[in-house]
Scaffold this motif. Sequence first.
Motif, PDB file in Angstrom:
ATOM      1  N   VAL A   1       5.393   4.643  -2.816  1.00  0.00           N
ATOM      2  CA  VAL A   1       4.854   4.692  -1.383  1.00  0.00           C
ATOM      3  C   VAL A   1       4.194   6.062  -1.089  1.00  0.00           C
TER       4      VAL A   1
ATOM      5  N   PHE B   1       0.294   5.792  -0.237  1.00  0.00           N
ATOM      6  CA  PHE B   1      -0.046   6.408   0.970  1.00  0.00           C
ATOM      7  C   PHE B   1      -1.360   7.340   0.808  1.00  0.00           C
TER       8      PHE B   1
ATOM      9  N   GLY C   1      -3.624   4.931   2.134  1.00  0.00           N
ATOM     10  CA  GLY C   1      -3.305   4.739   3.456  1.00  0.00           C
ATOM     11  C   GLY C   1      -2.016   4.201   3.557  1.00  0.00           C
ATOM     12  N   TRP C   2      -1.504   3.744   4.849  1.00  0.00           N
ATOM     13  CA  TRP C   2      -0.257   2.909   5.152  1.00  0.00           C
ATOM     14  C   TRP C   2      -0.139   1.740   4.508  1.00  0.00           C
TER      15      TRP C   2
ATOM     16  N   ALA D   1       0.837   1.635   0.997  1.00  0.00           N
ATOM     17  CA  ALA D   1       2.362   2.301   1.008  1.00  0.00           C
ATOM     18  C   ALA D   1       3.129   1.159   1.306  1.00  0.00           C
TER      19      ALA D   1
END
Length: 423
Positions: free
Chosen positions: A377, A381, A385-386, A389
């Motif tokens: 995760v 990220f 990026g999210w 993740a």
Amino acid sequence: MGKNQSIRERMLKIAGVIQRNKYMTGISNGLAATVPMLLGGAIFSLIDSINIPIYQNFLKSSGLKALTGVPASVTTNLIALYAVFSIANALAGQFKKDGVPAGMIAIMAFLIVTPMGAMVDKSNGISTAWLGAQGLFVAMIVAVIVSRLYVLILDKEFYIKMPKGVPPTIEKAFAAVVPAFIIIIIMLSIRGIFGATSFGDMHKFIFSYLQVPLTKLGGSWWATLITVVVISVLWFLGVHGVMVVYSVVGPIWTTLRLENLTAFQAGQDLPNAIAGGAFFTIYATLGGSCSTIGLAIALVIARSKRYKTLGSLAIIPSILGINEPLMFGVPIVLNTRLLIPMICAPLATGTLGILATVIGLVPRLKGIGVPMGTPIVVSGFIEGGWKVAVLQAVMVVVSFLIYYPFFKIIDNEAYEQENAVEA
């Protein structure tokens, strides 16, 4: 059993030949030596490119913006220069020779075959176009040629011998003079030959006929998934699959990743949907080779004391991408009951990563090359990026769902055995 043993022995023999190959080992170790510079440059690229207006305004107003972009320009953008030294150095070491002179001569040889470019002031200079990822294959070829010639010349004792009492440093320096002179002539000849062709220089020829085709092959979805399967099968046989496979495809993986990283640093669109080694780290090796994070979670909730204890010890290392406790503790190696999930789990997570990237559900990976030990995760990220993740979190569940039915069988058996002993 005899037939299976025979297959295993053959596979081990092939893997051993690959791992013991001096040239592959030299290239692999040489590329690995460039990781600290690349990682340093990549981290500063992230610092430089965080897309928050207030933050960017601060960098510009404080004058820091002129500094945060420097590391990338002297690391990633010059990777071929670092690689040619480190590969020649490592390969000479494989032949029990001092690698530093070989590395220095290799830099010189690489620059000889690298075309000059017109500078702003009309003077000549080395074109930086071929000092980055685009020049990586030439760097590897030159490093191997130079290092091997250097070793051969020393083995034939065709060098300047100094009298006794001369310091070793001076002796080694003079021993490298003749190899350097011979290599200069060879490299000038290579430059002249390519200069007489329509390509103009060695870089354009290698890039067109070797680097581009190989990176396209290595960046294809089917080649990627085949590699995932090979890694899993090798691990099942007790061979470190990643080490063997990296010896072969490492240069292609590195080039793909660096092409994305270079584009990211330049603020351009990322060229490769499959960013080489970064793809494997983020999607196909969750919890370590064979995407065993799901098995680690299954161990934590196991019925048997044996597996539950192992799970409590292995879960944290697994989150950090270290799964040797699982490979040899469960064990997974040579465990036919876990062979199917060993292959299917990384195939499933790898396929999800490919599909999600191709359809635009997640962005392409930047090619940062997160270091070993970066948690799941968090690594996603950093690389994408999210969205990446979140996809990693989903893949953890997928890995668990694939491993759990197979693990449950051996867990129940262990549980019944423990009860029988206690009774």
